[in-house]
Design a protein around this motif. Structure first.
Motif, PDB file in Angstrom:
ATOM      1  N   ILE B   8       0.864  -1.191   0.000  1.00 55.59           N
ATOM      2  CA  ILE B   8       0.000   0.000   0.000  1.00 55.59           C
ATOM      3  C   ILE B   8       0.893   1.231   0.000  1.00 55.59           C
ATOM      4  N   ILE B   9       0.640   2.107  -0.945  1.00 61.55           N
ATOM      5  CA  ILE B   9       1.459   3.312  -1.112  1.00 61.55           C
ATOM      6  C   ILE B   9       0.628   4.535  -0.739  1.00 61.55           C
ATOM      7  N   SER B  10       1.229   5.406   0.048  1.00 64.50           N
ATOM      8  CA  SER B  10       0.511   6.599   0.499  1.00 64.50           C
ATOM      9  C   SER B  10       0.565   7.688  -0.577  1.00 64.50           C
ATOM     10  N   ALA B  11      -0.082   7.423  -1.658  1.00 70.53           N
ATOM     11  CA  ALA B  11      -0.164   8.377  -2.769  1.00 70.53           C
ATOM     12  C   ALA B  11      -1.345   7.968  -3.638  1.00 70.53           C
ATOM     13  N   PRO B  12      -1.931   8.910  -4.348  1.00 70.04           N
ATOM     14  CA  PRO B  12      -3.066   8.555  -5.210  1.00 70.04           C
ATOM     15  C   PRO B  12      -2.616   7.717  -6.407  1.00 70.04           C
ATOM     16  N   PRO B  13      -3.521   6.954  -7.002  1.00 71.25           N
ATOM     17  CA  PRO B  13      -3.158   6.109  -8.155  1.00 71.25           C
ATOM     18  C   PRO B  13      -2.506   6.885  -9.288  1.00 71.25           C
ATOM     19  N   THR B 100      -3.105   3.992  -2.330  1.00 70.08           N
ATOM     20  CA  THR B 100      -3.208   3.065  -3.472  1.00 70.08           C
ATOM     21  C   THR B 100      -2.655   1.704  -3.091  1.00 70.08           C
ATOM     22  N   ARG B 101      -3.425   0.693  -3.411  1.00 67.40           N
ATOM     23  CA  ARG B 101      -2.924  -0.667  -3.248  1.00 67.40           C
ATOM     24  C   ARG B 101      -2.317  -1.088  -4.587  1.00 67.40           C
ATOM     25  N   VAL B 102      -1.029  -1.446  -4.549  1.00 68.06           N
ATOM     26  CA  VAL B 102      -0.325  -1.845  -5.776  1.00 68.06           C
ATOM     27  C   VAL B 102      -0.013  -3.335  -5.709  1.00 68.06           C
ATOM     28  N   GLU B 103      -0.440  -4.022  -6.734  1.00 71.92           N
ATOM     29  CA  GLU B 103      -0.175  -5.448  -6.806  1.00 71.92           C
ATOM     30  C   GLU B 103       0.754  -5.700  -7.993  1.00 71.92           C
ATOM     31  N   PHE B 104       1.777  -6.502  -7.765  1.00 71.11           N
ATOM     32  CA  PHE B 104       2.735  -6.843  -8.839  1.00 71.11           C
ATOM     33  C   PHE B 104       2.640  -8.349  -9.056  1.00 71.11           C
ATOM     34  N   LEU B 128      13.014 -14.716  -7.047  1.00 67.35           N
ATOM     35  CA  LEU B 128      12.129 -13.802  -7.770  1.00 67.35           C
ATOM     36  C   LEU B 128      11.137 -13.132  -6.829  1.00 67.35           C
ATOM     37  N   LYS B 129      10.657 -13.894  -5.859  1.00 70.42           N
ATOM     38  CA  LYS B 129       9.720 -13.325  -4.880  1.00 70.42           C
ATOM     39  C   LYS B 129      10.406 -12.192  -4.106  1.00 70.42           C
ATOM     40  N   GLY B 130      11.671 -12.406  -3.790  1.00 71.24           N
ATOM     41  CA  GLY B 130      12.454 -11.357  -3.132  1.00 71.24           C
ATOM     42  C   GLY B 130      12.561 -10.124  -4.016  1.00 71.24           C
ATOM     43  N   HIS B 131      12.805 -10.343  -5.315  1.00 71.76           N
ATOM     44  CA  HIS B 131      12.874  -9.223  -6.251  1.00 71.76           C
ATOM     45  C   HIS B 131      11.547  -8.450  -6.271  1.00 71.76           C
ATOM     46  N   LEU B 132      10.445  -9.194  -6.308  1.00 70.73           N
ATOM     47  CA  LEU B 132       9.129  -8.540  -6.353  1.00 70.73           C
ATOM     48  C   LEU B 132       8.890  -7.699  -5.101  1.00 70.73           C
ATOM     49  N   ARG B 133       9.259  -8.289  -3.961  1.00 68.46           N
ATOM     50  CA  ARG B 133       9.032  -7.590  -2.692  1.00 68.46           C
ATOM     51  C   ARG B 133       9.863  -6.307  -2.622  1.00 68.46           C
ATOM     52  N   ARG B 134      11.139  -6.448  -2.979  1.00 67.53           N
ATOM     53  CA  ARG B 134      12.016  -5.267  -2.928  1.00 67.53           C
ATOM     54  C   ARG B 134      11.605  -4.229  -3.963  1.00 67.53           C
ATOM     55  N   THR B 135      11.130  -4.699  -5.102  1.00 70.13           N
ATOM     56  CA  THR B 135      10.660  -3.773  -6.134  1.00 70.13           C
ATOM     57  C   THR B 135       9.519  -2.916  -5.596  1.00 70.13           C
ATOM     58  N   LEU B 136       8.573  -3.557  -4.932  1.00 72.87           N
ATOM     59  CA  LEU B 136       7.429  -2.811  -4.403  1.00 72.87           C
ATOM     60  C   LEU B 136       7.859  -1.854  -3.289  1.00 72.87           C
ATOM     61  N   GLN B 137       8.811  -2.309  -2.477  1.00 72.39           N
ATOM     62  CA  GLN B 137       9.294  -1.428  -1.408  1.00 72.39           C
ATOM     63  C   GLN B 137       9.989  -0.206  -1.993  1.00 72.39           C
ATOM     64  N   GLN B 138      10.774  -0.421  -3.036  1.00 73.98           N
ATOM     65  CA  GLN B 138      11.469   0.703  -3.663  1.00 73.98           C
ATOM     66  C   GLN B 138      10.496   1.613  -4.410  1.00 73.98           C
ATOM     67  N   LEU B 139       9.479   1.003  -5.005  1.00 77.15           N
ATOM     68  CA  LEU B 139       8.447   1.802  -5.676  1.00 77.15           C
ATOM     69  C   LEU B 139       7.735   2.690  -4.650  1.00 77.15           C
ATOM     70  N   LYS B 140       7.393   2.083  -3.527  1.00 73.42           N
ATOM     71  CA  LYS B 140       6.716   2.844  -2.458  1.00 73.42           C
ATOM     72  C   LYS B 140       7.578   4.020  -2.000  1.00 73.42           C
ATOM     73  N   ARG B 141       8.875   3.719  -1.784  1.00 68.32           N
ATOM     74  CA  ARG B 141       9.792   4.758  -1.310  1.00 68.32           C
ATOM     75  C   ARG B 141       9.881   5.901  -2.333  1.00 68.32           C
ATOM     76  N   VAL B 143       7.796   6.722  -4.864  1.00 63.03           N
ATOM     77  CA  VAL B 143       6.548   7.452  -5.123  1.00 63.03           C
ATOM     78  C   VAL B 143       6.178   8.310  -3.912  1.00 63.03           C
ATOM     79  N   GLU B 144       6.337   7.759  -2.724  1.00 60.55           N
ATOM     80  CA  GLU B 144       5.978   8.534  -1.522  1.00 60.55           C
ATOM     81  C   GLU B 144       6.929   9.714  -1.349  1.00 60.55           C
ATOM     82  N   HIS B 145       8.172   9.513  -1.747  1.00 60.42           N
ATOM     83  CA  HIS B 145       9.124  10.623  -1.689  1.00 60.42           C
ATOM     84  C   HIS B 145       8.671  11.737  -2.640  1.00 60.42           C
ATOM     85  N   GLU B 146       8.269  11.346  -3.810  1.00 57.49           N
ATOM     86  CA  GLU B 146       7.785  12.331  -4.775  1.00 57.49           C
ATOM     87  C   GLU B 146       6.516  12.997  -4.269  1.00 57.49           C
ATOM     88  N   GLN B 147       5.666  12.200  -3.626  1.00 56.57           N
ATOM     89  CA  GLN B 147       4.425  12.739  -3.092  1.00 56.57           C
ATOM     90  C   GLN B 147       4.732  13.774  -2.003  1.00 56.57           C
TER      91      GLN B 147
END
Lengths: 344, 164
Positions: B8-13, B100-104, B128-141, B143-147
């Motif tokens: 879940i990312i603290s930013a609008p879709p 926003t809830r983001v699913e990968f 690969l699951k680790g890659h997905l998890r870290r990808t979402l964490q980095q995406l959250k970081r 996008v929320e930074h930009e927000q």
């Protein structure tokens, strides 16, 4: 009309017979058995010819059924030994990638660096140092990395001794782009735009003692430079480490081959001696061995444009010296990174 | 084999979508990705093609992919054209509180590879699951930074307007 000669006969006619010291031998095979197997290759060819003669003789005596069977055996043997560029099958290679990936990732913990140094497209001559006896894990790891990085669709060929093409793994090798080591095949591969992988050190380097594992030794073979110049393609050195730790390689056994007169009667210049699973004392390595799970690291160096760097009429000795020196320097660096044998 | 991770990312879709739609961002937040290049055609949107590579085990695996679904602020999916078989999907859904809830989702495999393929898929899954998890964490970081920056800029503009 199909060429009825055996692959050995054709290779010998092309000047590529490994035991004859032709270009094929100088370039060195993939997973090669090199000179060690030259006489066996000829023996197998003789067997094929004998099969055909037998078939003919039996047919003459009216034993058609037996003759047919013998002819089929001879044909099967001949088919298995033949190899050309069209044998490469990207779809089959693609289906083998998971198995290659499993072995490369979990047994050899393979690591291939700087694949981006290989030109994105067009023909290129990749020149590697070779390790690991008749089972060469460095080739294994690199082939997987190349095929996944550039895609199985990119033409990629490797040179191998004819006897390797007759092994039980021949189908897999052929579908992966392995071709018989001959000048004609090398030229055709590069002319067709393929990336070609050769090991100039061949059998001499691949059977070196384990304590020489961190040494590039092409035995003065310079055929690869002439090939690059003739085809006007860049040379990309490929340096690998770890392969010579998959067994304890004791000696090339050149003295043993001489002592047993194998060099004279069978043209065997080396008869490698190693301590390897499951044989313990492994002489000849004809049946291969079970490799220890040594970490394999491969580093791709920057392309060398021989004419641009050394002029239109380069001194082959100078180019040879340069290529082997940059490869040795890289191998020294990779060796310095390793803390323990096998473990890496 | 299909893997699925969400965050879940603290930013609008809209903000998440804008970030995901720009191919130049992928090397910054996709864990394990060593290449993500536009390969002809449109830079983004339906039909855009990318050459991508993902480090898994001893190989960089990937190939040419194409965007096959593009629903702004909701769904983006791709499928492989060349290379190993793969399908990926970003699924964005707005939550009642504006986040926003983001699913990968990521599905992969090699058709026709038999038992070794089945085994390899399972051996690759944890990495690969680790890659997905870290990808979402980095995406959250990211996008929320930009927000946060956007919110701060908005506050600054508001303050400047009231003090005038």
């Amino acid at each position: 009309m199909a060429d009825e000669r055996t692959i050995f006969e054709r290779a010998r006619d092309n000047g590529g017979g490994a035991a004859d010291g032709g270009l094929g031998a100088r370039l060195g095979p993939l997973g090669d058995i090199g000179r060690v197997s030259g006489s066996l290759a000829r023996a197998t060819a003789d067997f094929a010819r004998a099969g055909r003669r037998l078939a003919g003789a039996l047919a003459e005596t009216g034993q058609d059924a037996t003759a047919g069977a013998s002819a089929r055996i001879a044909r099967e043997l001949r088919d298995r030994l033949s190899a050309d560029l069209d044998d490469r099958d990207p779809d089959h290679l693609r289906e083998q990638l998971p198995l290659l990936w499993l072995i490369s990732s979990f047994w050899f913990r393979g690591e291939v660096r700087n694949l981006g140094n290989i030109p994105e497209e067009g023909p290129v001559l990749m020149v590697g140092n070779h390790s690991g006896g008749n089972l060469t894990p460095d080739t294994f790891v690199f082939t997987l990395a190349f095929s996944t990085y550039f895609g199985v669709e990119r033409p990629f060929n490797q040179l191998a001794h004819n006897l390797v093409m007759a092994s039980p793994y021949a189908r897999l090798l052929r579908s992966g782009g392995t071709v018989a080591a001959s000048h004609e095949n090398s030229r055709q591969a590069l002319e067709s735009g393929a990336a070609l992988l050769v090991y100039p050190g061949g059998d001499w380097e691949v059977h070196r003692p384990t304590w020489e594992r961190n040494r590039v030794d092409f035995a003065g073979r310079k055929g690869f430079i002439r090939l690059a110049l003739d085809a006007n393609v860049p040379i990309v050195p490929i340096v690998s480490i770890g392969g010579q730790e998959t067994a304890l390689f004791l000696s090339r056994g050149a003295w043993l081959a001489q002592l047993l007169r194998l060099d004279r009667y069978l043209r065997l210049k080396v008869l490698p001696i190693s301590v390897a699973l499951p044989w313990i004392l492994n002489i000849g390595d004809f049946l291969g061995h079970f490799p220890l799970p040594a970490k394999i690291t491969v580093e791709v160096l920057e392309p060398i444009d021989v004419r641009r760097q050394f002029g239109d009429d380069p001194d082959l000795d100078e180019v040879y010296e340069y290529v082997t020196r940059v490869m040795q320097e890289t191998l020294d660096t990779l060796a310095a990174e390793r803390r323990l044998p096998v473990i890496g | 084999m299909r893997l699925n991770e969400s965050i879940i990312i603290s930013a609008p879709p809209r903000r998440v979508w804008d970030y995901l739609a720009d191919p130049s961002n992928y090397l910054h937040f996709m864990s394990g990705v060593t290449r993500w290049e536009v390969a002809g055609g449109p830079r983004s949107g339906l039909g855009a093609r990318y050459r991508m590579l993902l480090r898994v085990g001893s190989a960089e695996v990937g190939g040419l992919i194409e965007i096959i679904e593009w629903k702004e602020e909701r769904d983006m999916a791709w499928s492989s054209v060349l290379g190993v078989d793969q399908r990926g999907r970003w699924r964005l859904r707005e939550l009642p509180d504006g986040r926003t809830r983001v699913e990968f989702r990521y599905a992969y495999g090699v058709a026709g590879s038999g038992i070794p393929g089945w085994v390899a898929e399972r051996f690759a899954a944890p990495q690969l699951k680790g890659h997905l998890r870290r990808t979402l964490q980095q995406l959250k970081r990211q996008v929320e930074h930009e927000q946060l920056r956007a919110d701060a800029a908005a506050r600054e503009r508001e303050r400047a307007a009231t003090s005038r």
